[in-house]
Design an enzyme around this catalytic site. Structure first.
Site, PDB file in Angstrom:
ATOM      1  N   CYS A  10      11.459  40.680  42.195  1.00  0.00           N
ATOM      2  CA  CYS A  10      11.550  40.513  40.617  1.00  0.00           C
ATOM      3  C   CYS A  10      12.619  41.555  40.083  1.00  0.00           C
ATOM      4  O   CYS A  10      13.352  41.992  40.781  1.00  0.00           O
ATOM      5  CB  CYS A  10      10.214  40.480  40.088  1.00  0.00           C
ATOM      6  N   ASN A  13      10.026  45.557  40.124  1.00  0.00           N
ATOM      7  CA  ASN A  13       9.249  45.497  41.199  1.00  0.00           C
ATOM      8  C   ASN A  13       7.850  46.249  40.980  1.00  0.00           C
ATOM      9  O   ASN A  13       7.464  47.162  41.804  1.00  0.00           O
ATOM     10  CB  ASN A  13      10.211  46.238  42.359  1.00  0.00           C
ATOM     11  N   CYS A  15       5.602  44.619  38.536  1.00  0.00           N
ATOM     12  CA  CYS A  15       4.460  43.548  38.039  1.00  0.00           C
ATOM     13  C   CYS A  15       4.572  42.108  39.205  1.00  0.00           C
ATOM     14  O   CYS A  15       3.412  42.142  39.473  1.00  0.00           O
ATOM     15  CB  CYS A  15       4.878  42.991  36.564  1.00  0.00           C
ATOM     16  N   ARG A  16       5.482  41.379  38.996  1.00  0.00           N
ATOM     17  CA  ARG A  16       5.384  40.086  39.702  1.00  0.00           C
ATOM     18  C   ARG A  16       5.390  40.127  41.062  1.00  0.00           C
ATOM     19  O   ARG A  16       4.632  39.723  41.959  1.00  0.00           O
ATOM     20  CB  ARG A  16       6.348  39.227  39.258  1.00  0.00           C
ATOM     21  N   SER A  17       6.601  40.978  41.748  1.00  0.00           N
ATOM     22  CA  SER A  17       6.808  41.017  43.210  1.00  0.00           C
ATOM     23  C   SER A  17       5.666  41.639  43.905  1.00  0.00           C
ATOM     24  O   SER A  17       5.380  41.066  45.060  1.00  0.00           O
ATOM     25  CB  SER A  17       8.076  41.249  43.520  1.00  0.00           C
ATOM     26  N   ASP A 125       8.020  36.876  33.260  1.00  0.00           N
ATOM     27  CA  ASP A 125       7.721  38.319  33.357  1.00  0.00           C
ATOM     28  C   ASP A 125       6.603  38.546  32.104  1.00  0.00           C
ATOM     29  O   ASP A 125       6.614  38.455  31.070  1.00  0.00           O
ATOM     30  CB  ASP A 125       9.231  38.771  32.836  1.00  0.00           C
TER      31      ASP A 125
END
Ligand code: 4NP
Length: 158
Positions: A10, A13, A15-17, A125
């Protein structure tokens, strides 16, 4: 058992990934598929940091601990060390394509659209929103992770 090396990517690095890494590890562990996972960001803002506390909390609620992960920036070597590089959104994908070496071996795709016929969309996001965005992110990533593991291992029971 076939094993795959998978990098989730993301922007920051945090939150999402990291969440996608943790959820893919969890989904793969429940099924007979071996995934070696890591995550990275296209940007370097948060290198060395732990995941965002809202991601840690949202995943803890489903029994997944991502608190030990540390952010890093994606590197050119990643394009040859991983089988799959999974971008969380179109901007991540576009940024990765700009630095992808011409003959690198990794399959670079958007996580929600990893094969023809699968279009589960971008992972939005959640960074600038509230905690509900992290719950939505968790649910969305879980759906995509299930579909991704089924894609790698089509005969597994769901
Ligand atoms: P991520 O979220 O890409 O899912 O880790 C973000 C984290 C940090 C920032 C943006 C998005 N930031 O601008 O610092």
């Amino acid at each position: 058992m076939r094993s795959y090396k998978v990098l989730t990517v993301c922007l920051g690095n945090i939150c999402r990934s990291p969440a996608a890494q943790g959820i893919l590890e969890f989904v793969a562990s429940k099924h007979s598929i071996s995934l070696a996972l890591d995550s990275a960001g296209t940007a370097a803002y948060h290198v060395g940091n732990s995941p965002d506390s809202r991601s840690i909390t949202a995943l803890k609620q489903m029994g997944i601990d991502i608190s030990q992960q540390k952010a890093r920036q994606v590197s050119i070597a990643d394009f040859d060390s991983f089988d799959w590089i999974l971008a969380m959104d179109k901007e991540n994908l576009s940024d990765l394509k700009k630095i992808q070496p011409e003959h690198s071996s990794a399959k670079l795709v958007m996580f929600g659209e990893f094969s023809e016929g699968v279009a589960l969309g971008e992972i939005s996001d959640p960074y600038y929103g509230g905690e509900e965005g992290f719950v939505h992110m968790r649910e969305h990533i879980t759906d995509v992770a299930d579909a991704f593991v089924s894609h790698l291992n089509p005969r597994r029971e769901r």
